[in-house]
Every structure is written in C-alpha cells, then in structure tokens.
Design an enzyme around this catalytic site. Structure first.
Site, PDB file in Angstrom:
ATOM      1  N   TYR A   2     -16.985  18.562 -13.327  1.00  0.00           N
ATOM      2  CA  TYR A   2     -17.207  17.153 -13.638  1.00  0.00           C
ATOM      3  C   TYR A   2     -18.340  16.693 -12.792  1.00  0.00           C
ATOM      4  O   TYR A   2     -18.014  17.232 -11.418  1.00  0.00           O
ATOM      5  CB  TYR A   2     -15.789  16.485 -13.508  1.00  0.00           C
ATOM      6  CG  TYR A   2     -15.982  14.940 -13.542  1.00  0.00           C
ATOM      7  CD1 TYR A   2     -16.364  14.228 -14.683  1.00  0.00           C
ATOM      8  CD2 TYR A   2     -16.060  14.069 -12.295  1.00  0.00           C
ATOM      9  CE1 TYR A   2     -16.295  13.053 -14.702  1.00  0.00           C
ATOM     10  CE2 TYR A   2     -16.061  12.927 -12.488  1.00  0.00           C
ATOM     11  CZ  TYR A   2     -16.352  12.251 -13.542  1.00  0.00           C
ATOM     12  OH  TYR A   2     -16.709  10.919 -13.596  1.00  0.00           O
TER      13      TYR A   2
ATOM     14  N   LYS B 225      -8.394   8.533 -18.670  1.00  0.00           N
ATOM     15  CA  LYS B 225      -8.695   9.388 -19.699  1.00  0.00           C
ATOM     16  C   LYS B 225      -7.441   9.272 -20.916  1.00  0.00           C
ATOM     17  O   LYS B 225      -6.923   8.153 -21.117  1.00  0.00           O
ATOM     18  CB  LYS B 225      -9.344  10.671 -19.558  1.00  0.00           C
ATOM     19  CG  LYS B 225     -10.348  10.803 -18.420  1.00  0.00           C
ATOM     20  CD  LYS B 225     -11.646   9.801 -18.778  1.00  0.00           C
ATOM     21  CE  LYS B 225     -12.448   9.503 -17.531  1.00  0.00           C
ATOM     22  NZ  LYS B 225     -12.756  10.689 -16.847  1.00  0.00           N
TER      23      LYS B 225
ATOM     24  N   ARG C 274       0.823  -1.469   0.020  1.00  0.00           N
ATOM     25  CA  ARG C 274      -0.012  -0.081   0.092  1.00  0.00           C
ATOM     26  C   ARG C 274       0.936   1.306  -0.055  1.00  0.00           C
ATOM     27  O   ARG C 274       0.590   2.304  -0.416  1.00  0.00           O
ATOM     28  CB  ARG C 274      -0.992   0.039   1.185  1.00  0.00           C
ATOM     29  CG  ARG C 274      -1.762   1.227   1.306  1.00  0.00           C
ATOM     30  CD  ARG C 274      -3.000   1.125   2.232  1.00  0.00           C
ATOM     31  NE  ARG C 274      -2.834   0.163   3.045  1.00  0.00           N
ATOM     32  CZ  ARG C 274      -2.456   0.523   4.277  1.00  0.00           C
ATOM     33  NH1 ARG C 274      -1.640   1.259   4.621  1.00  0.00           N
ATOM     34  NH2 ARG C 274      -2.768  -0.582   5.253  1.00  0.00           N
TER      35      ARG C 274
ATOM     36  N   ASP D 189      -7.776  20.496 -12.123  1.00  0.00           N
ATOM     37  CA  ASP D 189      -8.033  19.195 -12.846  1.00  0.00           C
ATOM     38  C   ASP D 189      -7.836  19.287 -14.647  1.00  0.00           C
ATOM     39  O   ASP D 189      -8.410  19.827 -15.215  1.00  0.00           O
ATOM     40  CB  ASP D 189      -9.445  18.999 -12.717  1.00  0.00           C
ATOM     41  CG  ASP D 189     -10.063  17.739 -13.406  1.00  0.00           C
ATOM     42  OD1 ASP D 189      -9.448  17.035 -14.059  1.00  0.00           O
ATOM     43  OD2 ASP D 189     -11.248  17.015 -12.788  1.00  0.00           O
TER      44      ASP D 189
END
Ligand code: PLP
Length: 382
Positions: free
Chosen positions: A98, A195, A46, A170
């Site tokens: 978004y 994306k 992790r 962003d």
C-alpha cells in the site's frame, strides 16, 4: 460462535444503565471518579471509551484474537506497530505495498534508523536471504494492491517463529470474513477499518488485533502515549457497519467473480488480476488461506495507454471514480495517475503496473447493472 453470529453480537452488550441494545455513543472526554485513582476503568477518554471498547472486542472476535485496539486511521495503526522497533532494527516487507505504508516506512521511519527491505514476498525464499540478527518484523500485505498478488501467510509465520521476529499482516483487502492471519500464526493483524469493516465509505479508522498480552500492552502504551485514538461517533458507525460484514462480503465475492469473468472474456480487455482464477500464480495459496476471493480486482486494456484508460474511467456511470475501497458502492480507479502517480513510469511498468491498469472495488449492487455499465464504457474505449 460462527462468523455471522459474532459479527452481530461480539463485544456488544445491552447498556447497563438503560438496556439500550446498541452501545451508546459515549461522547465524553473525561469520567467522574469516586476518589483519586478510584474509577470504573475509565479515567480519561484518550485511554479508554466504552463505545471504542465495544468495537475493539468486536473486531478482535472477528479475527479470532484476544485483544483489539482501534486507531484513528489505518496508518495510525501501522505507525504504532513500527514504533515497537528501535534504531538498527530491520523490517522485511513486500515491494507492492500500500502506497501510504511505503511512504511512512521510507519517509518517516527510515530517518530514525530503522531499515526496510522491499522484496517480492510471493516467493518466500527471497526473505530467507535477508534474515539476520537485526530482523525484528516481517510486514505482509495480501492480497496486494493493485495486482492482487498472494503471499503465503503461514510460510511467513513459520519463518518468524524459527528466527524469532514478529509477523504482522495488513488484512485490509481480505477483511476478517475472508482471512484470519492469527489462525495461521501471525502475531499482529492490521486493518484499515475505513474499508470493509466500516463498509459504508463514511469513516476513517484503523485496528490491530493480537493474542499476546505483553504485545497488547506495548501497543496500547504506544496508542495512549502517541494518541491516535478514534472518536466515539466513528466507533459507533463501525459497530453498526460490522453487523453486516458477512452479508456484504458474500455479495462482494459473488459480484467480484461475475465482474472478473465478464472482463476476462471481453475482447478489449488484456489481463485480469483476480486471485480466484485457477491460473493466478498463487491461486492454490489463496484457496488455502482465504474463504473466498473478494471483490477487489484489476485489469488492463489491450490498447494499453493512459488515455484509453481515462476514456473508460470517464465513461462509467455506476462505478464512481475514487480512491479507497471496500464500501457498498462500486469504485473505479487508475493507479498510474492516482494512487501510484508518484512512482516514476519506468519503475511502475517494471513492477507490472501498466499504463492502462484499472482497479475496481466491486460493490454490492446488482451485478447485471455493473456488467452493463462496464460494457457501455468498454464500447467507448479503444
Ligand atoms: C487504506 C489502506 C491503508 C491505510 O488505511 P487508512 O485508514 O487510509 O489510514 C493501509 N493498507 C491498505 C491495504 C489500505 O487499503
């Protein structure tokens, strides 16, 4: 190093144990230690994984940043940024955000006492009126979804410096190939790696890039504590995807322009939203802060109805009807019935999202085929 060279080489070194040119997929949850707390920088997966580390370096380099952190999704990355704040803090952000970010801000974090102001950030004056001692973050998304509005990143960052709050951008729609917010003074860049960075519609992932070491440490603490880490297989897929980012984006931009110009001249098309048009309201700012204008665009039909948009969406053959964006294949979607369906019609229309608004993620196919597909679909619509 220039962009294309970094896309191929940054962060990736031959594997020391074998010389493998590609970073292996380190599929492990833990690492054997020589003695307690004496290890090679890897204790538990992790906290760190070599495949993920290579990707973090690569993405940081593409954003001209010092430190990259990868998350299990774009929302995981955004979540970590908001967790820097505490009750009473205020965030200024835009009103055509978004949808997932809007949902997280209002439905998750508002109840922890963080206040969000949603305003039209295309005019920075609107932000100035809201700044007070509790303002801790300006969250910017540009170009915006789905209307391709452009926000002046440098003006936002100057404001942040003056009033001592963080500015996060962003950068998903632009990708690091088109826009580098850290160079304009931003503190944090966020990506939905899902994306353009991944680019092949096969991974969900997020990333943050920063220059400040203290900020990196705080965000890493949140990442490791809250645990939204990506797996090594996904990290490998994105390392592979990133190598062609510049090639893909060149073609996305070329095709985006062809499609935007075609639609603009079509008798059945109403408005085309694409920042590359000289009469786009913030075209000059787009020209200043972006290398090119990308493959995302939206348009309306003159016969502006949901039914007419649906006829067109059902008629396309090459464009796939799907959410998401930034992959090699062209996608089409209808905000009113898909991504923005939860917004009441009146409010949606008020925000400029008309019934027939259609969003395209223009892929890297041959543009002649894309235009032919749109032509035959438009023939079938009213
Ligand atoms: C997709 C997207 C996100 C969310 O990213 P996920 O990887 O889907 O969690 C955030 N911002 C923008 C602009 C996006 O397009």
């Amino acid at each position: 190093m220039k962009f294309g060279t970094k896309a191929i080489h940054a962060g990736v070194e031959p594997d020391p144990s074998t010389g493998a040119i590609m970073t292996p997929i380190f599929q492990t949850s833990t690492y054997v230690q020589e003695s307690p707390a004496k290890n090679k920088g890897y204790g538990y997966a992790r906290g760190a994984n070599p495949t993920r580390n290579a990707l973090q370096k690569s993405i940081a380099a593409l954003e001209n940043g010092k430190f990259g952190l990868c998350f299990s999704s774009g929302m995981g990355a955004t979540d970590a940024v908001i967790k820097l704040l505490k009750p009473g803090d205020e965030v200024i952000t835009s009103n055509d955000l978004y949808g997932g970010s809007y949902r997280m801000f209002t439905k998750i974090f508002q109840k922890y006492g963080i206040k969000f102001h949603f305003i039209d950030l295309t005019n920075i004056e609107n932000a100035k009126a809201l700044i007070n001692a509790n303002t801790k973050l300006l969250w910017v998304e540009t170009p915006s979804n789905p209307l391709m509005s452009i926000i002046d990143i440098k003006a936002c960052c100057d404001l942040g410096k003056k009033h001592n709050f963080l500015v996060a951008v962003d950068n998903t729609f632009a990708s690091p190939y088109l826009q580098n917010p850290l160079d304009l003074g931003a503190d944090i860049v966020m990506h939905s790696v899902t994306k353009y960075l991944g680019g092949h519609s096969d991974v969900v992932m997020g990333a943050l890039v920063v220059n400040d070491e203290k900020l990196r440490d705080e965000l890493y603490f949140i990442l490791n504590s809250c645990g939204a880490v990506p797996g090594p297989q996904d990290s490998f897929l994105v390392l592979r995807g990133v190598k062609t980012l510049h090639l893909r984006l060149e073609r996305h931009c070329f095709n985006g322009r062809k499609v935007a110009e075609y639609l603009r001249n079509h008798p059945k098309v109403g408005k085309v939203y694409w920042p590359g048009f000289p009469d786009h309201p913030n075209h000059e700012i787009a020209k200043k802060q972006m290398r090119d204008f990308g493959g995302m665009l939206s348009f309306t039909l003159k016969n502006d109805s949901v039914e007419n948009a649906i006829t067109l969406m059902e008629s396309v053959e090459l464009f796939s009807l799907a959410e998401s964006l930034g992959g090699v294949e062209s996608l089409i979607n209808h905000p009113a019935s898909m991504t923005h369906a939860s917004i009441p019609r009146e409010e949606r229309i008020k925000n400029g999202l008309s019934d027939s608004l259609i969003r395209l993620s223009v892929g890297v196919e041959d543009y002649e085929d894309l235009l032919a597909d749109l032509a035959q679909a438009l023939d079938k619509s009213k």
